[in-house]
Write an enzyme that holds these catalytic residues in place. Sequence first.
Site, PDB file in Angstrom:
ATOM      1  N   CYS A 379       0.682  -1.362  -0.141  1.00 26.25           N
ATOM      2  CA  CYS A 379       0.158  -0.148   0.008  1.00 26.25           C
ATOM      3  C   CYS A 379       0.902   1.193   0.180  1.00 26.25           C
ATOM      4  O   CYS A 379       1.306   1.496  -0.776  1.00 26.25           O
ATOM      5  CB  CYS A 379      -1.150  -0.029   1.129  1.00 26.25           C
ATOM      6  SG  CYS A 379      -2.229   1.135   1.036  1.00 26.25           S
ATOM      7  N   HIS A 515      -3.150  -5.447  -0.126  1.00 23.04           N
ATOM      8  CA  HIS A 515      -2.768  -5.850   1.216  1.00 23.04           C
ATOM      9  C   HIS A 515      -2.992  -7.450   1.075  1.00 23.04           C
ATOM     10  O   HIS A 515      -3.815  -8.130   1.313  1.00 23.04           O
ATOM     11  CB  HIS A 515      -3.749  -5.292   2.243  1.00 23.04           C
ATOM     12  CG  HIS A 515      -3.332  -4.038   2.400  1.00 23.04           C
ATOM     13  ND1 HIS A 515      -2.831  -3.397   3.702  1.00 23.04           N
ATOM     14  CD2 HIS A 515      -4.234  -2.712   1.921  1.00 23.04           C
ATOM     15  CE1 HIS A 515      -2.699  -1.822   3.744  1.00 23.04           C
ATOM     16  NE2 HIS A 515      -3.688  -1.655   2.687  1.00 23.04           N
ATOM     17  N   GLU A 517      -1.391  -9.344   2.870  1.00 17.76           N
ATOM     18  CA  GLU A 517      -1.320 -10.189   4.378  1.00 17.76           C
ATOM     19  C   GLU A 517      -2.710 -10.712   4.781  1.00 17.76           C
ATOM     20  O   GLU A 517      -3.045 -11.265   5.655  1.00 17.76           O
ATOM     21  CB  GLU A 517      -0.864  -9.140   5.417  1.00 17.76           C
ATOM     22  CG  GLU A 517      -1.887  -7.976   5.706  1.00 17.76           C
ATOM     23  CD  GLU A 517      -1.430  -6.575   4.939  1.00 17.76           C
ATOM     24  OE1 GLU A 517      -1.782  -5.514   5.066  1.00 17.76           O
ATOM     25  OE2 GLU A 517      -0.965  -6.933   3.720  1.00 17.76           O
TER      26      GLU A 517
END
Length: 545
Positions: A379, A515, A517
């Site tokens: 990001c 993102h 994750e």
Amino acid sequence: MTTNYIFVTGGVVSSLGKGIAAASLAAILEARGLKVTMMKLDPYINVDPGTMSPTQHGEVFVTEDGAETDLDLGHYERFIRTKMTKRNNFTAGRVYADVLRKERRGDYLGATIQVIPHITNAIKDRVIAGSEGHDIAIVEVGGTVGDIESLPFMEAIRQLAIEVGREHAMFMHLTLVPYLAAAGEVKTKPTQHSVKELLSIGIQPDILVCRSDRMIPANERKKIALFCNVPEKAVISMKDVDSIYKIPQLIRSQGLDDLVCARFGINAPEADLSEWEQVIYEEANPTGEVTIGMVGKYTELPDAYKSVNEALKHAGLKNRLSVTIKYVDSQDVETKGTDVLNGLDAILVPGGFGDRGIEGKIRAAQYARENKIPYLGICLGMQVALIEYARNVAGMEGAHSTEFNKNTKYPVVGLITEWVDGEGNVEERSEKSDLGGTMRLGSQLCHLEKGTKAYELYGSATIHERHRHRYEVNNLLRPQIEKAGLKVSGLSADKKLVEVIENPAHPWFVAAQFHPEFTSTPRDGHPLFAGFVKAAGQFQRGELK
């Protein structure tokens, strides 16, 4: 299909690990072939955690459908296969806003709006709607029993248990059983008082999960069972362990899932925890260790980067490497220089907002590029990598993002004013839009260019990843940056927004606007993180080329 409910509450102190305990139970029940979902009810007045400080609340977890939610939903997705949605998390603020909106419309026909029944009914309706189609719904109530804010939620779950029938509802209460070294024994009184508080609002727990730094001795378990009015076998010890992924086996060994199935009359096969056994084996038997520097601004609270931390650990499992995360405050890079980055095997710059420490992040990206250290930007981490490259390679002196400098000569990153969401709808924003709920959110399709590092890692030309941002690469200046050598390897579904960049002149330099994750799990990992940690190991051994 009749849904069975397990309501999870906490007592004595906060941060006992209700989310981990609930998710671990869900993992076992799922391993028995049951369809399980989870919900988190947050008593705070914010509509959602989207605008809350990460240093107070921890990270904001983004679901596939774009909901900004509590970080516990990240735990849920890492432990079970069910994907969370906006139905799986709501706050007191959201409930009150909905009820007040209905009152203004006249939906209540002039009735006096009260906590009971209007607020409690709204809570129950949301719980029922979010649990449809599942064998078991595990519903976690945030906060601690006795908190003023949580009372409407406690009353709602008390009522709901009666309405669905006690044969379809259970209450699981987490408490603290501290060990006093001076006395040489664990103390049960805090648990007794916590259950007494719960009883005062009409809830008798069916299961007590006792948090301690050791297993609860048999005599103390009997004492807790006697004074708290639960069967001795329903007093579960949840001792401290060195990995949260050991919790499913810990509570399975004490028969917690058998208690649940017996209560609900469910005949299900024994849990197959072989996948979790593999995770634990990989975690306990690494073949090496790498140190990854995470350069951010919320480093005083690791929970602010919870999903990134876990994704790095998952990547370590896939590479049989133990990952040590060194948190580096980006302001330290500004004031002390890049010496604070010495000795790292890789550098990661995660997402964030605001201009504090931004130049430190830019310098970290420069340090990684110039020293050929593996770099992963997420990001804002992608945006600072782009800014650094524009300034120092493309000759665009003073290049910046309009988030931090509206008057920059080279606004290489700017506010997105229009985009297409995951459902094909056109979204529009401006600088005057509210901060809350106005970002590009949720799962979006991304096209990867063949022959790039990103394509090699994912092994696919199309991927779906989750987003949470309102600034993007300025396409007007993109050709100048690409001409200088930076590669745009991923684009949005409409090919208008830059999603992934990489540096072909660097052995491993990849940054993404999304993102990754949020979709990493201990059992499956994530290709971007797995490749990053692998590169860190190669860099450490001098094999990265």
